[in-house]
Scaffold this active site. Structure first.
Site, short mmCIF file in Angstrom:
data_model
loop_
_atom_site.label_atom_id
_atom_site.label_comp_id
_atom_site.label_asym_id
_atom_site.label_seq_id
_atom_site.Cartn_x
_atom_site.Cartn_y
_atom_site.Cartn_z
N MET A 33 -0.53 11.55 4.79
CA MET A 33 -0.44 10.51 3.75
C MET A 33 -1.79 10.38 3.06
O MET A 33 -2.77 9.93 3.65
CB MET A 33 0.00 9.19 4.37
CG MET A 33 1.39 9.23 4.97
SD MET A 33 1.91 7.64 5.67
CE MET A 33 2.05 6.64 4.20
N ASP A 34 -1.81 10.78 1.81
CA ASP A 34 -3.08 10.82 1.09
C ASP A 34 -2.81 10.44 -0.37
O ASP A 34 -1.72 10.66 -0.89
CB ASP A 34 -3.68 12.22 1.17
CG ASP A 34 -5.06 12.30 0.55
OD1 ASP A 34 -5.77 11.27 0.58
OD2 ASP A 34 -5.42 13.36 0.04
#
Length: 231
Positions: A33-34
């Site tokens: 998750m970025d």
């Protein structure tokens, strides 16, 4: 009308996923998750809005994965390096993750719908007490679930995981050698010591946070420098 349309979309989606699941399907998908902060900054949104959008999209993605028969999903949610950010930002992220974990344990959540078992991987001692208690409660409450497995990496880096596995392997071998020394006579001690003192790959893998979980078939990073897929 929106409810009817939503129900129709859900039925169509399930039909499509049922067809897709007949063919080869990944056993384990991991998501890094970025880009949540970039997503919010690009749209001039308040701080934390990007993370909330990311968590909302995550629930949808989990549902898609489970409907298609994916058995393991891993989420890389918070790196040890993220603790270097501003304290108020770290605290805000911790509070949000705690809130979402608590939501996952409600009766109507996706966890109960699919009998999901939740793991948390990482150096959990780095978490604040409130967040760590929620993490421990989630693992304890779902440990007997028999459905897909959701693993969430928090306070995690691969280098920390390797260091932890080596450290635990050394402790294990030390205790084993003490026991062996106490039980063995002097004549055969050194022979047994040579056989038992070496840390093997099996020893190392047993102490990884990810022990018991198959390697990911696909790893997806959700954003580049100019876009975010968790929207």
């Amino acid at each position: 009308m929106p409810t009817i349309f939503g129900n129709l979309c859900c039925i169509v989606r399930r039909c499509i996923f049922s067809v897709l699941s007949i063919g080869p399907m990944p056993n384990h998908i991991a998501f890094i998750m970025d880009g949540n902060r970039r997503y919010a900054n690009k749209r001039s949104l308040e701080k934390g809005t990007g993370h909330r959008a990311g968590f909302s999209a995550l629930i949808s993605i989990l549902r898609y994965c489970y409907e298609m028969g994916v058995k393991y999903v891993t989420i890389y949610a918070f790196s040890i390096d993220n603790f270097k950010r501003k304290p108020q930002e770290v605290q805000s992220t911790m509070d949000l993750m705690k809130e979402k974990i608590d939501e996952l344990l409600t009766e109507q959540s996706i966890v109960n719908e699919y009998e999901v078992r939740i793991n948390f991987w990482g150096n959990l001692n780095l978490l604040n007490d409130s967040f760590r208690l929620s993490v421990e409660k989630a693992m304890r409450s779902t440990c007997h679930n028999t459905g897909p497995v959701l693993s969430v990496c928090v306070a995690y880096t691969s280098t920390d995981e390797i260091a932890h596995a080596i450290e635990m392997s050394c402790y294990e071998k030390r205790d084993m050698m003490k026991e062996l020394h106490a039980c063995s006579c002097k004549n055969d001690f050194f022979e047994e010591y040579d056989m038992q003192s070496v840390i093997s790959v099996v020893d190392f893998e047993r102490h990884l946070y990810t022990s018991g979980c198959p390697d990911p078939d696909i790893v997806i990073r959700t954003s580049g420098t100019n876009y975010c897929l968790f929207v």
